[in-house]
Design an enzyme around this catalytic site. Structure first.
Site, short mmCIF file in Angstrom:
data_model
loop_
_atom_site.label_atom_id
_atom_site.label_comp_id
_atom_site.label_asym_id
_atom_site.label_seq_id
_atom_site.Cartn_x
_atom_site.Cartn_y
_atom_site.Cartn_z
CB SER A 86 -0.83 0.07 1.24
OG SER A 86 -1.56 -1.14 1.34
N1 SAM Z 1 -0.39 -4.76 4.06
C1 SAM Z 1 0.24 -4.97 2.91
C2 SAM Z 1 1.64 -4.30 2.65
O1 SAM Z 1 2.04 -3.69 3.88
O2 SAM Z 1 2.42 -4.89 1.83
C3 SAM Z 1 -0.70 -4.56 1.57
C4 SAM Z 1 -1.34 -5.58 1.29
S1 SAM Z 1 -2.01 -5.66 -0.53
C5 SAM Z 1 -2.60 -3.99 -0.77
C6 SAM Z 1 -3.65 -6.59 0.05
C7 SAM Z 1 -3.19 -8.01 0.43
O3 SAM Z 1 -4.35 -8.72 0.74
C8 SAM Z 1 -2.76 -9.03 -0.87
O4 SAM Z 1 -1.44 -9.48 -0.59
C9 SAM Z 1 -3.73 -9.91 -0.96
O5 SAM Z 1 -3.02 -11.37 -1.32
C10 SAM Z 1 -4.39 -10.22 0.32
N2 SAM Z 1 -5.69 -10.92 0.64
C11 SAM Z 1 -6.60 -10.73 -0.39
N3 SAM Z 1 -7.65 -11.49 0.07
C12 SAM Z 1 -7.32 -12.16 1.41
C13 SAM Z 1 -7.78 -13.22 2.26
N4 SAM Z 1 -9.08 -13.49 2.15
N5 SAM Z 1 -7.11 -13.12 3.48
C14 SAM Z 1 -5.85 -12.74 3.64
N6 SAM Z 1 -5.01 -12.16 2.61
C15 SAM Z 1 -5.91 -11.44 1.58
#
Ligand code: SAM
Length: 210
Positions: free
Chosen positions: A51
């Protein structure tokens, strides 16, 4: 970068101090290291992104994090956001971060270990179901956009707790959800945002977002 965020957004000293301590370049692929301190999301592999720093700062401030808080993150990605939260909650606190893509979870775990964050646990799984073994949580935040607020996350929030979650598909809004001491839920919209979709049992189905 953090100084600029402080001037432009008025982020709290607590969050600014934490962000200054976390080296964002460690959490991005080496080909993006030079852009690590630009306020923008960056690719981290598997079609996902780290993000933008301003969004990490805003979400941390909205959560009103305190030393000792037990926090659930849904969407660990690179582990960067979890590291910032871990700085704020300190050794008395704990961050449980769930990631559905095993390769990202493994890299996040390695990055956090390398930097010595022993108050963060990375779990591989579907975070839309929360993580019952460590529930209830003082704070919960979700870093991918949900079709609606997953019921298990509301259940796993402590009375007096707070959750921040983006909701929507083409138009997304960041919600702040509060559970009062009697267990009543109050939702407020912070504003429009742009996140990758939350995929899982209480999120979007994979076929819906391809
Ligand atoms: N917080 C992260 C960072 O600091 O790098 C950025 C996260 S990215 C915007 C969103 C993440 O949510 C992705 O890595 C994606 O694979 C994960 N995601 C999507 N659906 C999910 C779920 N049901 N459970 C866990 N992770 C999930």
């Amino acid at each position: 970068m953090v100084e600029r965020l402080r001037e432009e957004l008025g982020i709290s000293d607590k969050v600014a101090r934490a962000m200054m301590k976390v080296p964002r370049h460690v959490f991005v692929p080496s080909s993006y290291e030079r852009e690590a301190y630009v306020d923008t999301p960056l690719p981290i592999g598997s079609g996902q992104t780290i993000s933008a720093p301003h969004m990490v700062a805003i979400m941390c401030d909205l959560l009103d994090l305190h030393e000792g808080d037990k926090v659930l993150e849904v969407g660990a990605g690179s582990g960067y956001h979890a590291a910032v939260v871990a700085e704020i909650v300190g050794k008395k606190g704990k961050v449980i971060a769930i990631e559905r893509i095993p390769e990202l979870a493994e890299r996040a775990r390695r990055n956090l270990e390398y930097l010595g964050y022993d108050n963060v646990i990375i779990i591989v799984g579907d975070g839309t179901k929360g993580y019952p073994p460590e529930a209830p949580y003082d704070k919960i935040y979700v870093t991918a956009a949900a079709p609606d607020i997953p019921k298990p996350l509301i259940e796993q929030l402590k009375p007096g707790g707070k959750m921040v979650i983006p909701v929507g598909r083409y138009e997304q809004y960041l919600y702040v959800v509060e559970k009062d001491k009697e267990g009543r839920i109050r939702k407020k919209i912070w504003g429009p945002v742009r996140f990758v979709p939350l995929i899982g049992e209480y999120g979007f189905k994979e076929y819906e977002v391809i």
